[in-house]
Design an enzyme around this catalytic site. Structure first.
Site, PDB file in Angstrom:
ATOM      1  N   LYS A 110       0.808  -1.169  -0.063  1.00  0.00           N
ATOM      2  CA  LYS A 110      -0.145   0.127   0.065  1.00  0.00           C
ATOM      3  C   LYS A 110       0.968   1.353   0.179  1.00  0.00           C
ATOM      4  O   LYS A 110       1.651   1.461   1.145  1.00  0.00           O
ATOM      5  CB  LYS A 110      -0.961   0.186   1.287  1.00  0.00           C
ATOM      6  CG  LYS A 110      -1.603   1.244   1.325  1.00  0.00           C
ATOM      7  CD  LYS A 110      -2.101   1.651   2.569  1.00  0.00           C
ATOM      8  CE  LYS A 110      -2.662   2.941   2.847  1.00  0.00           C
ATOM      9  NZ  LYS A 110      -2.148   4.113   1.938  1.00  0.00           N
ATOM     10  N   CYS A 140      12.936  10.845   7.626  1.00  0.00           N
ATOM     11  CA  CYS A 140      12.860  10.364   8.816  1.00  0.00           C
ATOM     12  C   CYS A 140      14.124  10.467   9.773  1.00  0.00           C
ATOM     13  O   CYS A 140      14.354  10.821  10.981  1.00  0.00           O
ATOM     14  CB  CYS A 140      12.282   8.760   8.904  1.00  0.00           C
ATOM     15  SG  CYS A 140      13.390   8.109   7.574  1.00  0.00           S
ATOM     16  N   GLY A 157       6.641   4.703   8.698  1.00  0.00           N
ATOM     17  CA  GLY A 157       5.964   6.018   8.513  1.00  0.00           C
ATOM     18  C   GLY A 157       6.075   6.438  10.240  1.00  0.00           C
ATOM     19  O   GLY A 157       7.001   6.247  10.928  1.00  0.00           O
ATOM     20  N   SER A 158       4.978   7.060  10.774  1.00  0.00           N
ATOM     21  CA  SER A 158       5.123   7.725  12.095  1.00  0.00           C
ATOM     22  C   SER A 158       5.148   6.646  13.271  1.00  0.00           C
ATOM     23  O   SER A 158       4.534   5.676  13.133  1.00  0.00           O
ATOM     24  CB  SER A 158       3.889   8.539  12.309  1.00  0.00           C
ATOM     25  OG  SER A 158       2.659   7.832  12.185  1.00  0.00           O
ATOM     26  N   THR A 159       5.622   6.963  14.438  1.00  0.00           N
ATOM     27  CA  THR A 159       5.805   6.382  15.541  1.00  0.00           C
ATOM     28  C   THR A 159       4.450   5.894  16.098  1.00  0.00           C
ATOM     29  O   THR A 159       3.948   4.710  16.467  1.00  0.00           O
ATOM     30  CB  THR A 159       6.734   6.927  16.695  1.00  0.00           C
ATOM     31  OG1 THR A 159       8.103   7.050  16.000  1.00  0.00           O
ATOM     32  CG2 THR A 159       6.909   6.080  17.859  1.00  0.00           C
ATOM     33  N   ASP A 160       3.491   6.643  15.986  1.00  0.00           N
ATOM     34  CA  ASP A 160       2.213   6.463  16.468  1.00  0.00           C
ATOM     35  C   ASP A 160       1.529   5.392  15.738  1.00  0.00           C
ATOM     36  O   ASP A 160       0.731   4.650  16.285  1.00  0.00           O
ATOM     37  CB  ASP A 160       1.265   7.838  16.319  1.00  0.00           C
ATOM     38  CG  ASP A 160       1.633   8.821  17.517  1.00  0.00           C
ATOM     39  OD1 ASP A 160       2.447   8.578  18.451  1.00  0.00           O
ATOM     40  OD2 ASP A 160       1.447  10.181  17.202  1.00  0.00           O
ATOM     41  N   VAL A 161       1.589   5.406  14.408  1.00  0.00           N
ATOM     42  CA  VAL A 161       0.953   4.302  13.452  1.00  0.00           C
ATOM     43  C   VAL A 161       1.767   3.168  13.910  1.00  0.00           C
ATOM     44  O   VAL A 161       1.129   1.904  13.887  1.00  0.00           O
ATOM     45  CB  VAL A 161       0.897   4.761  12.197  1.00  0.00           C
ATOM     46  CG1 VAL A 161       0.254   3.662  11.296  1.00  0.00           C
ATOM     47  CG2 VAL A 161      -0.273   6.090  11.690  1.00  0.00           C
ATOM     48  N   GLY A 162       2.963   3.224  13.721  1.00  0.00           N
ATOM     49  CA  GLY A 162       3.742   1.915  14.057  1.00  0.00           C
ATOM     50  C   GLY A 162       3.363   1.503  15.441  1.00  0.00           C
ATOM     51  O   GLY A 162       3.144   0.036  15.366  1.00  0.00           O
ATOM     52  N   GLU A 175       9.293  15.378  16.417  1.00  0.00           N
ATOM     53  CA  GLU A 175       9.656  15.527  15.170  1.00  0.00           C
ATOM     54  C   GLU A 175       8.783  16.269  14.188  1.00  0.00           C
ATOM     55  O   GLU A 175       7.456  15.887  14.231  1.00  0.00           O
ATOM     56  CB  GLU A 175       9.333  13.919  14.282  1.00  0.00           C
ATOM     57  CG  GLU A 175       9.675  13.692  13.060  1.00  0.00           C
ATOM     58  CD  GLU A 175       9.745  12.320  12.533  1.00  0.00           C
ATOM     59  OE1 GLU A 175       8.623  11.603  12.789  1.00  0.00           O
ATOM     60  OE2 GLU A 175      10.600  11.870  11.888  1.00  0.00           O
ATOM     61  N   GLU A 223      10.086   1.047  10.724  1.00  0.00           N
ATOM     62  CA  GLU A 223      11.002   2.038  10.551  1.00  0.00           C
ATOM     63  C   GLU A 223      10.211   3.315  10.797  1.00  0.00           C
ATOM     64  O   GLU A 223       9.164   3.824   9.880  1.00  0.00           O
ATOM     65  CB  GLU A 223      11.615   2.045   9.101  1.00  0.00           C
ATOM     66  CG  GLU A 223      12.825   2.955   8.882  1.00  0.00           C
ATOM     67  CD  GLU A 223      12.708   4.010   8.489  1.00  0.00           C
ATOM     68  OE1 GLU A 223      12.621   5.007   9.388  1.00  0.00           O
ATOM     69  OE2 GLU A 223      12.799   4.358   7.454  1.00  0.00           O
TER      70      GLU A 223
HETATM   71  P1  NDP Z   1       1.460   7.679   8.627  1.00  0.00           P
HETATM   72  O1  NDP Z   1       2.463   6.855   9.574  1.00  0.00           O
HETATM   73  O2  NDP Z   1       0.125   8.161   8.942  1.00  0.00           O
HETATM   74  O3  NDP Z   1       1.519   7.126   7.269  1.00  0.00           O
HETATM   75  C1  NDP Z   1       2.430   6.124   6.868  1.00  0.00           C
HETATM   76  C2  NDP Z   1       1.661   5.120   5.896  1.00  0.00           C
HETATM   77  O4  NDP Z   1       0.907   4.471   6.744  1.00  0.00           O
HETATM   78  C3  NDP Z   1       1.068   5.715   4.918  1.00  0.00           C
HETATM   79  O5  NDP Z   1       0.856   4.675   3.912  1.00  0.00           O
HETATM   80  C4  NDP Z   1      -0.639   5.552   5.561  1.00  0.00           C
HETATM   81  O6  NDP Z   1      -1.697   5.578   4.820  1.00  0.00           O
HETATM   82  C5  NDP Z   1      -0.387   4.482   6.288  1.00  0.00           C
HETATM   83  N1  NDP Z   1      -1.255   4.021   7.663  1.00  0.00           N
HETATM   84  C6  NDP Z   1      -1.562   5.334   8.308  1.00  0.00           C
HETATM   85  N2  NDP Z   1      -2.373   4.853   9.401  1.00  0.00           N
HETATM   86  C7  NDP Z   1      -2.434   3.434   9.259  1.00  0.00           C
HETATM   87  C8  NDP Z   1      -2.968   2.385  10.000  1.00  0.00           C
HETATM   88  N3  NDP Z   1      -3.561   2.713  11.038  1.00  0.00           N
HETATM   89  N4  NDP Z   1      -2.992   1.207   9.743  1.00  0.00           N
HETATM   90  C9  NDP Z   1      -2.163   0.986   8.597  1.00  0.00           C
HETATM   91  N5  NDP Z   1      -1.503   1.801   7.801  1.00  0.00           N
HETATM   92  C10 NDP Z   1      -1.615   3.097   8.197  1.00  0.00           C
HETATM   93  O7  NDP Z   1       2.421   9.027   8.404  1.00  0.00           O
HETATM   94  P2  NDP Z   1       1.687  10.314   7.834  1.00  0.00           P
HETATM   95  O8  NDP Z   1       1.848  10.409   6.468  1.00  0.00           O
HETATM   96  O9  NDP Z   1       0.252  10.806   8.540  1.00  0.00           O
HETATM   97  O10 NDP Z   1       2.701  11.440   8.525  1.00  0.00           O
HETATM   98  C11 NDP Z   1       2.678  11.820   9.800  1.00  0.00           C
HETATM   99  C12 NDP Z   1       4.134  12.077  10.328  1.00  0.00           C
HETATM  100  O11 NDP Z   1       4.726  10.914  10.419  1.00  0.00           O
HETATM  101  C13 NDP Z   1       5.063  12.953   9.702  1.00  0.00           C
HETATM  102  O12 NDP Z   1       4.841  14.139  10.104  1.00  0.00           O
HETATM  103  C14 NDP Z   1       6.321  12.670  10.279  1.00  0.00           C
HETATM  104  O13 NDP Z   1       6.552  13.035  11.475  1.00  0.00           O
HETATM  105  C15 NDP Z   1       6.043  10.851  10.347  1.00  0.00           C
HETATM  106  N6  NDP Z   1       6.420  10.291   9.183  1.00  0.00           N
HETATM  107  C16 NDP Z   1       7.631   9.485   9.361  1.00  0.00           C
HETATM  108  C17 NDP Z   1       8.051   8.883   8.204  1.00  0.00           C
HETATM  109  C18 NDP Z   1       9.320   7.982   8.095  1.00  0.00           C
HETATM  110  O14 NDP Z   1       9.808   7.851   7.206  1.00  0.00           O
HETATM  111  N7  NDP Z   1       9.824   7.537   9.267  1.00  0.00           N
HETATM  112  C19 NDP Z   1       7.399   9.000   6.880  1.00  0.00           C
HETATM  113  C20 NDP Z   1       6.151   9.644   6.894  1.00  0.00           C
HETATM  114  C21 NDP Z   1       5.780  10.433   7.992  1.00  0.00           C
HETATM  115  P3  NDP Z   1      -2.419   7.007   4.125  1.00  0.00           P
HETATM  116  O15 NDP Z   1      -1.100   7.452   3.492  1.00  0.00           O
HETATM  117  O16 NDP Z   1      -3.462   6.618   3.359  1.00  0.00           O
HETATM  118  O17 NDP Z   1      -2.706   7.910   5.292  1.00  0.00           O
END
Ligand code: NDP
Length: 823
Positions: free
Chosen positions: A191, A300, A244-249, A397, A266
């Site tokens: 995805k 990141c 992606g973000s730590t909260d979603v992780g 961050e 990551e």
């Molecule tokens: P997210 O962590 O929300 O998104 C990353 C990916 O996860 C996207 O594909 C997103 O889909 C998907 N996703 C979001 N929520 C869920 C879930 N509950 N279950 C499964 N998949 C999910 O990052 P954001 O884009 O919202 O960015 C927010 C913050 O995260 C940034 O400001 C930054 O601080 C951090 N971030 C860190 C990254 C890194 O490389 N470590 C990369 C991106 C963001 P969708 O795009 O459809 O929302």
């Protein structure tokens, strides 16, 4: 502007890259479908989403909005493809990966332009960095596909992998995920991020071009709530890889807890950029530009905290402001700009919110005098000074072009400030004194450390975090283990169904050896019927009471609760009592384990010597330990003796590994080297299995301490005495206080406390399926690494299952230290 003006100002003119081929490509394919089984299919919902160009706010394309029905279809396609792809010879997979790399290069300019249009990042970056790294990743992993059989013997692909990637490096993150997964024989459902799906869709076309078998790669565009969550919770997905973000992780960790899905995360970062007063300041300034204004700071591992030695701070800040004044922001397709657009309005307003908070908190904000373009989502490079280390902008961050600076006086203070974060993704160190830089690098809690450089990446050098920046590595050989599992795991059984016999076979029925072999060899007293509660009377006197206490900081201490737990033999007789540890004992043990952190800094030779010494002292008491195992488990003396001998041999194995499980030196395509160091994780909590009370304990504790960790151990709950008998062995083996701490008691309650504890960096749990789930769930608090058994037993006597690299890998994390050379 005429030629004289240009000579006067030395201004660049615009040098735009043509968007026409990319726009034509998009137009021909409108609206995009989902990519399942190598076919473009309509989304079940019939819905589509706009993909927007962040540099001008205009729609670029319509992408399909998948939902859970599409996730089901894609997972089914991947499952059916796995049946043959998982068995496809490595050489054949290597050919496909090689072809993918070639096709990436054939379409490199289209991909670079698409990425710039979709994400807002500058064409210079997509053309010179993102896309070449994507190709390199597939070439590199073509090599691992070719070598898998010889280099990872005994490992198999995991199966169907769900991969979720962010928007900041859309195609590069796809490559980091898909290349190792395919190389190791897995199939994929990926995805992309909602805002940046277009290059993933071009990649899908490349899959068709190279003739990849249908179902091996499936790509589902759409929203997190519809696609991401359904993928994470899908019962037929064997692994989730997320960036992606730590909260979603954290939410993914919770959602997958107990499911048995492998997980790599990551996550975010707040990486320090440390400048010592002997650094070359002009290089530092260019380094800062790359660290925080590269990709508009949406990285990141961005060097977002500038830590400067106090005596040069003013000089550096002045130079930096002068350089910021010259940065160019604008159309991402202009080859002469430094910074493009922020990915989305939501991300832009989050940056604005945090910057306003920084000002409110009293820091001094500085931005260049020029104005940003108005028709897209732009934010200027921003520098904060007078920042207090505990403020929001120093801790959170921001994920934008915002740098916060702080000062330090001594190297020790620099390290303390650098590590004053919940993250641990990367760091850079700037000094002309290589001795100083290489002394600092190992002290930084970060997965990558760049010496006099920053934001360097290569497929050969694994990338990933410490602490709340996640776990698992992408790239390097270490990254491959995220996509395989030991082949023997298929055959293992749930706990309780079998018990392990000395020869590795299962004991029959109730887990006891045949009656005539049970317990221990009869002693003279026993033969005369002179036995009391399973203990032998000595000369007719009652035995001297030896109630084992807890073992914390090298001392035997009473449990805080003041309670004891009975220990029974298989006939139900009480044979002894152990202390009933509680939350407070665990806290004391964790504190002791932290205080013993010097263990990691000692020499590997010294650690090996201590492990040999423990083995030596255990060997002296071999018979006593064997009898104790028999007493607790009812196993025959001969069986128990083999367990003790295996434990001694295992201590020898890890003593041997201590100075041999070493890092390597990578030679990525740059002038320089990358030192891949295997570092201990820190404090590891260990809940031991019930089977093999001594060997289970030794098999887990020995590799952990061999690699420099300190441990808090909960011994087998039913047979804890084999571990408590080790107190004296440890005391007489020169083991420093606090390296091994042992808390007896209820395994489930104590392991929950350990898994919850924010100062425990990893948790190993060998017990029930339910307990495994609880540990994984609780670990999301500080994103600690976990290793759990999901209620399955392993054969501890078997040298593949009970010993070896898997244990060493779980005891270490790789830090890559980049050291370029040349003037
Ligand atoms: P997210 O962590 O929300 O998104 C990353 C990916 O996860 C996207 O594909 C997103 O889909 C998907 N996703 C979001 N929520 C869920 C879930 N509950 N279950 C499964 N998949 C999910 O990052 P954001 O884009 O919202 O960015 C927010 C913050 O995260 C940034 O400001 C930054 O601080 C951090 N971030 C860190 C990254 C890194 O490389 N470590 C990369 C991106 C963001 P969708 O795009 O459809 O929302």
């Amino acid at each position: 502007m005429n030629v004289t003006d240009i000579f006067e100002t030395m201004e660049y003119g615009p040098a735009p890259e043509a968007a026409t081929p990319a726009l034509a490509w998009l137009k021909e394919r409108q609206p995009f479908g989902l990519f399942i089984n190598n076919q473009w299919v309509k989304p079940a919902s019939g819905k589509y989403l706009d993909s927007i160009n962040p540099a001008n706010g205009k729609p670029l394309a319509q992408i399909a909005a998948a939902d859970s029905a599409d996730v089901d279809a894609a997972v089914a396609a991947a499952r059916s493809a796995f049946a043959s792809w998982g068995k496809t010879p490595g050489h054949v997979r290597a050919r496909y990966l090689y072809a993918i790399a070639r096709h990436i290069q054939k379409h490199s300019r289209l991909l670079a332009v698409l990425e710039s249009l979709d994400n807002g990042k500058s064409i210079r970056e997509t053309r010179d960095l993102d896309i070449p790294l994507v190709a390199r990743h597939f070439y590199y992993h073509a090599g691992w596909a070719q070598l898998m059989a010889s280099e990872l013997p005994g490992y198999e692909p995991v199966g169907v992998v769900g991969q979720i990637i962010p928007w900041n490096f859309p195609l590069l993150m796809l490559a980091w995920k898909i290349a190792p997964a395919l190389a190791m024989g897995n199939t994929v459902v990926l995805k992309p991020a909602r805002y940046t799906s277009l290059t993933a869709l071009k990649f899908a076309e490349i899959m068709q071009e190279v003739g990849l078998p249908p179902g091996v790669v499936n790509i589902l565009t759409g929203e997190a709530s519809q696609v991401g969550e359904a993928l994470v919770s899908h019962p037929d997905v064997n692994k989730i890889a997320f960036t992606g973000s730590t909260d979603v992780g954290r939410s993914i960790r919770r959602a997958t807890a107990g499911s048995g899905k492998k997980l790599s995360l990551e996550l975010g970062g707040k990486s320090p950029f440390i400048v010592f007063d002997d650094a070359d300041l002009d290089s530092v300034v260019e380094g800062v530009v790359d660290a925080i204004w590269f990709n508009q700071g949406q990285v990141c591992c961005a060097g977002s905290r500038l830590l400067v030695q106090e005596d040069i701070a003013e000089r550096l800040i002045t130079k930096l402001r002068a350089r910021m004044e010259k940065l160019r922001i604008g159309d991402p397709l202009d080859k002469a700009i430094d910074m493009g657009a922020i990915v989305s309005p939501g991300q832009l307003s989050e940056i604005q919110r945090l910057v306003a908070q920084g000002v409110e908190e009293g820091a001094t904000m500085w931005q260049p005098s020029w104005a940003c373009p108005k028709d897209g989502y732009f934010f200027p490079p921003t520098l904060f000074t007078d920042v207090a280390p505990a403020t929001t902008i120093a801790q959170v961050e921001i994920f934008g072009p915002v740098l916060v600076s702080m000062t330090f006086r001594t190297p020790a203070e620099a390290v303390a400030l650098a590590n004053n974060t919940r993250y641990g993704l990367a760091a850079s160190v700037w000094s002309e004194n290589i001795n100083l830089a290489l002394d600092i690098a190992p002290k930084l809690k970060a997965g990558s450390v760049w010496v006099n450089c920053t934001n360097m990446f290569d497929a050969s050098s694994g990338f990933g975090g410490y602490r709340e920046s996640g776990y698992g590595r992408e790239g390097g050989k270490e990254g491959l283990y995220e996509y395989v599992h030991p082949a023997w795991e298929k055959a293992i059984k749930p706990t309780g169904s079998t018990s392990v016999a000395a020869n590795g076979s299962s004991l029959a029925g109730d887990g006891k050896a045949p009656l005539e072999k049970q317990f221990m060899l009869p002693t003279e007293e026993e033969e005369q019927g002179n036995e009391h509660n399973g203990l032998q009377l000595q000369g007719g006197l009652p035995p001297i009471d030896r109630t084992p206490k807890l073992f914390i900081k090298g001392k035997q201490v009473r449990p805080d609760s003041g309670y004891s737990l009975d220990v029974y033999d298989p006939q139900g007789h009480v044979i002894d009592q152990v202390g009933e540890g509680n939350r407070k004992d665990i806290r004391n043990a964790v504190e002791a384990a932290h205080a013993a952190a010097g263990w990691a800094a000692g020499t590997t030779h010294n650690r090996a010597q201590i492990l040999y010494y423990i083995a030596e002292n255990l060997a002296v008491r071999e018979e006593e330990f064997a009898r104790r195992i028999g007493q607790q488990t009812g196993r025959a003396y001969e069986d128990a003796a083999i367990e003790v001998q295996t434990a001694i041999a295992r201590l020898f194995s890890y003593a041997a590994w201590t100075d041999k499980y070493e890092g390597i030196v990578h030679r990525p395509p740059l002038r320089g080297v990358v030192l891949a160091m295997k570092e201990p994780i820190g404090v590891i909590g260990i809940a031991c299995p019930d089977e093999c009370p001594l060997l289970g304990f030794v098999s887990l504790v020995a590799p952990a301490i061999a690699m420099g960790n300190t441990v808090v151990v909960i011994p087998s709950q039913s047979s804890p005495l084999s571990a408590t008998d080790c107190y004296q062995v440890f005391e007489t083996s020169d083991l420093p206080d606090g390296v091994v701490n042992i808390v007896t008691g209820e395994r489930e309650a104590l392991s929950s406390v350990l898994a919850d504890h924010d100062d425990v960096e990893a948790m190993w749990y060998f017990g029930s399926a339910d307990g495994s789930r609880r540990v994984e769930l609780a670990s999301a608090g500080n994103m600690k690494r976990t290793w759990v058994s999901y209620g399955h037993t392993r054969n501890w006597l078997d040298s593949f299952q009970g010993e070896g690299e898997e244990f060493l890998r779980e005891s270490t994390q790789v830090k890559n230290i980049w050291v370029p050379y040349g003037e």
